[in-house]
Design a protein around this motif. Structure first.
Motif, PDB file in Angstrom:
ATOM      1  N   THR A  16      20.258  78.298  54.109  1.00 30.17           N
ATOM      2  CA  THR A  16      21.555  77.638  54.018  1.00 30.17           C
ATOM      3  C   THR A  16      21.755  76.720  55.221  1.00 30.17           C
ATOM      4  O   THR A  16      21.268  76.992  56.322  1.00 30.17           O
ATOM      5  CB  THR A  16      22.707  78.659  53.964  1.00 30.17           C
ATOM      6  N   LEU A  17      22.497  75.653  54.988  1.00 25.80           N
ATOM      7  CA  LEU A  17      22.753  74.668  56.037  1.00 25.80           C
ATOM      8  C   LEU A  17      24.079  73.996  55.747  1.00 25.80           C
ATOM      9  O   LEU A  17      24.341  73.574  54.617  1.00 25.80           O
ATOM     10  CB  LEU A  17      21.636  73.625  56.074  1.00 25.80           C
ATOM     11  N   LYS A  18      24.923  73.894  56.745  1.00 21.79           N
ATOM     12  CA  LYS A  18      26.221  73.246  56.574  1.00 21.79           C
ATOM     13  C   LYS A  18      26.077  71.774  56.871  1.00 21.79           C
ATOM     14  O   LYS A  18      25.668  71.381  57.958  1.00 21.79           O
ATOM     15  CB  LYS A  18      27.261  73.878  57.506  1.00 21.79           C
ATOM     16  N   GLU A  19      26.419  70.943  55.882  1.00 18.09           N
ATOM     17  CA  GLU A  19      26.317  69.509  56.088  1.00 18.09           C
ATOM     18  C   GLU A  19      27.505  69.004  56.893  1.00 18.09           C
ATOM     19  O   GLU A  19      28.526  69.690  57.034  1.00 18.09           O
ATOM     20  CB  GLU A  19      26.256  68.777  54.743  1.00 18.09           C
ATOM     21  N   HIS A  20      27.377  67.810  57.413  1.00 23.26           N
ATOM     22  CA  HIS A  20      28.429  67.220  58.233  1.00 23.26           C
ATOM     23  C   HIS A  20      29.676  66.992  57.392  1.00 23.26           C
ATOM     24  O   HIS A  20      29.604  66.668  56.210  1.00 23.26           O
ATOM     25  CB  HIS A  20      27.950  65.885  58.823  1.00 23.26           C
ATOM     26  N   ASN A  21      30.849  67.194  58.009  1.00 26.58           N
ATOM     27  CA  ASN A  21      32.113  67.031  57.294  1.00 26.58           C
ATOM     28  C   ASN A  21      32.260  65.611  56.756  1.00 26.58           C
ATOM     29  O   ASN A  21      31.984  64.631  57.455  1.00 26.58           O
ATOM     30  CB  ASN A  21      33.296  67.354  58.208  1.00 26.58           C
ATOM     31  N   TYR A  22      32.705  65.522  55.518  1.00 27.14           N
ATOM     32  CA  TYR A  22      32.910  64.217  54.890  1.00 27.14           C
ATOM     33  C   TYR A  22      34.257  63.638  55.318  1.00 27.14           C
ATOM     34  O   TYR A  22      35.276  64.328  55.295  1.00 27.14           O
ATOM     35  CB  TYR A  22      32.871  64.354  53.368  1.00 27.14           C
TER      36      TYR A  22
END
Length: 233
Positions: A16-22
């Protein structure tokens, strides 16, 4: 050619990896907005259309003028400068409630485009309807990189505050999802560099190479003949 090679071929658990906030883009001067206002009925004394119609069904695209205003038929002039499409929708809906009962408003960008150049299957300019578009989405639109495209050195060019920014991406790593530039903005340029081998093949002089090849073959032939007949003598 694989992407994201930093992920193991087989894992015991989910990776799992959290992408940068849009961050939603904001409306600027000369932006083109698609706006619709629908209503069940008008308020008593209010101007409007017949029940259930679309207030602006003939001309749904509006250009933001130099003052940040758009003029929506039967709603009036609305200032949307610096707002996101979500905020502009609420601004227009708030004004439309003066004339209509429970108006339904939709707003989206019509001039959100990205330019994809270099070693991809279909380079060109793409107009996208979804403003939440990532660099991976863009490359998919262009038919993916060719086999000779350099996946570890993709260039993004973006203009901010009158300056050009140059950002490099490595598609071999999942770190791309953490980049603040992962989600694109209208007007972004993506350039995929070709491999050195393809670059050389594209710039080489084929006639010269053919001449050298023929000359080399003739010289080799004479060398073989000289060796044979020289030995016999």
């Amino acid at each position: 050619v694989p992407y994201f090679i930093n992920i193991a071929d087989s894992t015991q658990k989910e990776y799992t990896l959290k992408e940068h906030n849009y961050v939603e883009p904001v409306i600027q001067v000369n932006d083109q907005l698609y706006v619709t206002v629908q209503t069940i009925d008008t308020k008593p004394g209010g101007e409007g259309t017949t029940t259930g119609s679309n207030v602006n069904d003939k001309n749904n695209t509006f250009i933001v003028d130099k003052n940040g205003m758009i003029e929506v038929p039967l709603v009036g002039r609305v200032n949307v400068l610096g707002q996101t499409s979500t905020e502009a929708k609420e601004t227009i809906r708030s004004k439309a409630t003066q004339y209509f009962v429970n108006p339904i408003v939709n707003v989206r960008f019509m001039n959100f485009y990205i330019n994809i150049l270099g070693d991809v299957a279909r380079p060109g300019r793409y107009v996208v309807t979804d403003e939440k578009t990532s660099i991976i989405d863009a490359l998919a639109l262009a038919g993916d990189l060719n086999i000779t495209g350099k996946r570890d050195n993709i260039l993004l060019v973006r203009e901010e505050n009158g300056e050009k920014k140059f950002i490099r991406f490595d598609m071999n790593s999942t770190e791309i999802f953490k980049s603040p530039y992962y989600f694109l903005r209208s007007g972004d340029y993506i350039y995929v560099q070709q491999s050195k081998a393809k670059a050389r093949s594209g710039t080489s002089d084929t006639s010269r190479d053919r001449y050298i090849s023929i000359t080399t073959s003739i010289v080799s032939l004479f060398a073989v003949l000289y060796t044979i007949f020289g030995r016999n003598n």
